[in-house]
Enzyme design. Structure first.
Site, PDB file in Angstrom:
ATOM      1  N   SER A 117       0.850  -1.186   0.000  1.00 50.64           N
ATOM      2  CA  SER A 117       0.000   0.000   0.000  1.00 50.64           C
ATOM      3  C   SER A 117       0.887   1.238   0.000  1.00 50.64           C
ATOM      4  CB  SER A 117      -0.955  -0.028   1.200  1.00 50.64           C
ATOM      5  OG  SER A 117      -1.858   1.060   1.156  1.00 50.64           O
ATOM      6  N   HIS A 157      -2.571  -1.174  -3.266  1.00 52.54           N
ATOM      7  CA  HIS A 157      -3.698  -0.274  -3.015  1.00 52.54           C
ATOM      8  C   HIS A 157      -3.538   0.992  -3.842  1.00 52.54           C
ATOM      9  CE1 HIS A 157      -4.263  -2.174   1.257  1.00 52.54           C
ATOM     10  NE2 HIS A 157      -4.606  -2.990   0.281  1.00 52.54           N
ATOM     11  N   ASP A 172      -3.998  -4.912   6.374  1.00 55.67           N
ATOM     12  CA  ASP A 172      -4.396  -5.772   5.264  1.00 55.67           C
ATOM     13  C   ASP A 172      -3.291  -6.779   4.972  1.00 55.67           C
ATOM     14  OD1 ASP A 172      -5.905  -6.787   3.165  1.00 55.67           O
ATOM     15  OD2 ASP A 172      -5.083  -5.352   1.717  1.00 55.67           O
TER      16      ASP A 172
END
Length: 364
Positions: free
Chosen positions: A179, A206, A302
């Site tokens: 991310s 992401h 995540d």
């Protein structure tokens, strides 16, 4: 565009977790500098340590100032922000760079280029009348996330040796999740991964959906491997990369002995879309001990639930270390849960994977 170095300049020193966030504003527009200064001065957690109208002026200030975050415009006369980014990162001695530029519209090539070069995040700069409301909240939220990745009190470091596990076996599928800070980490990872590494590679980064076509092109360039945006029914091909689209989870299924892509859009526990967790979970189900996951720089948790399933199925998980991560949220969650077999900078993770495949090194 210059190739990223094996270790990002942002690893020079860890971000501070106490005291106000010290910010340097770099923008050729005096109106933008004034508006950003006024906005940030209203926040007790943020101090504008200085401002500069050009990259050379910013470098001179950084010789005297210690800052945590540099707000950088890309479109400036003379030396542009993108060209100056490597020098600013080096001069900042661990300062993060947040790009705030009108060149950062959704899907803009400039955004991916800046992230690849080491910027922590990007934010679209509004017109002069828009420096308030949603933009103000978004800017201060991102500053906190970048400057205090573990919160103001920090977090306990994980054991850098990583977890144990069963003896290694050939990798049949590699999955990578990332991310904030992940684009630069991916560039570093793939620069160190030998072209001979033949397993198919899945990537969940992401990013908004409009960024994905350009990011897929950048991944092809960074990795020297064909990259396709995952679509339902696509089969995995040795040595190639499948990229999760910005609006669906990349998962796998096996039908009649053929492994293929299945896209899912149901809400993940992490709240991310795409999410690393469903990708890792499906890898564990389809490949078992032959699956390996890598978790690179990123905010939040995540990937930790999927990593647990990977390890539970006999596979392995590698995590980027704190020092080289822009944000040690995702890899830190995996490391602190005791799920990471190896914890190291992105380039070292790639080299350890290659050693495993070559049979030249044992698990440590």
């Amino acid at each position: 565009m210059a190739e990223p170095r094996s270790a990002g300049p942002q690893a020079a020193s860890a971000p501070r977790t106490t005291g106000p966030i010290r910010v340097l504003i770099v923008d050729d527009s005096i109106v933008a500098r004034a508006a950003l200064s006024r906005l940030l001065d209203e926040d007790d957690d943020i101090v504008v340590a200085g401002s500069a109208g050009s990259a050379p002026a910013a470098l001179r200030l950084l010789a005297e100032l210690r800052v945590d975050v540099i707000l950088l415009d890309l479109e400036m006369p003379g030396v542009g922000g993108l060209a100056a980014l490597p020098e600013l990162l080096a001069a900042g001695q661990g300062a993060r760079v947040l790009i705030v530029s009108s060149a950062c519209a959704d899907g803009a090539a400039a955004s991916i280029a800046a992230l690849r070069a080491g910027a922590a995040d990007t934010l679209l700069k509004p017109m002069s009348a828009g420096f308030s409301g949603p933009f103000a909240r978004d800017l201060t939220d991102r500053l906190r996330r970048i400057a205090w990745p573990d919160g103001r009190d920090g977090a306990a470091p994980a054991d850098p040796r990583g977890g144990g596990g069963a003896p290694a076996r050939q990798i049949e599928c590699l999955g990578i999740g990332a991310s904030t800070g992940g684009v630069h980490a991916l560039a570093t990872f793939f620069a160190a991964l030998p072209r001979e590494f033949a397993a198919p590679i899945l990537v969940t980064q992401h990013l908004p959906a409009p960024f994905m076509p350009y990011f897929a092109t950048q991944l092809t360039d960074m990795a020297g491997r064909r990259t396709r945006i995952a679509a339902a029914g696509l089969q995995l091909i040795a040595g190639e990369i499948l990229l999760a689209p910005g609006d669906a989870h990349l998962t796998l299924a096996r039908t009649g002995g053929i492994v293929h892509v299945r896209l899912e859009r149901k809400r993940a526990a992490s709240g991310c879309l795409p999410s690393v967790d469903p990708m890792f979970a499906s890898m564990a189900k389809v490949y078992g001990p032959a699956a390996v996951g890598v978790v690179l720089s990123g905010m939040g948790r995540d990937g930790v639930d999927g990593a647990a399933l990977l390890v539970g199925g006999g596979g392995a998980v590698f995590a980027q270390d704190r020092a080289s991560s822009v944000v040690w949220g995702m890899p830190g969650a995996v490391a602190n849960a005791g799920l990471a077999r190896v914890i190291a900078p992105a380039g070292e993770l790639a080299r350890r994977l290659a050693e495993r495949e070559e049979g030249a090194a044992r698990w440590r």
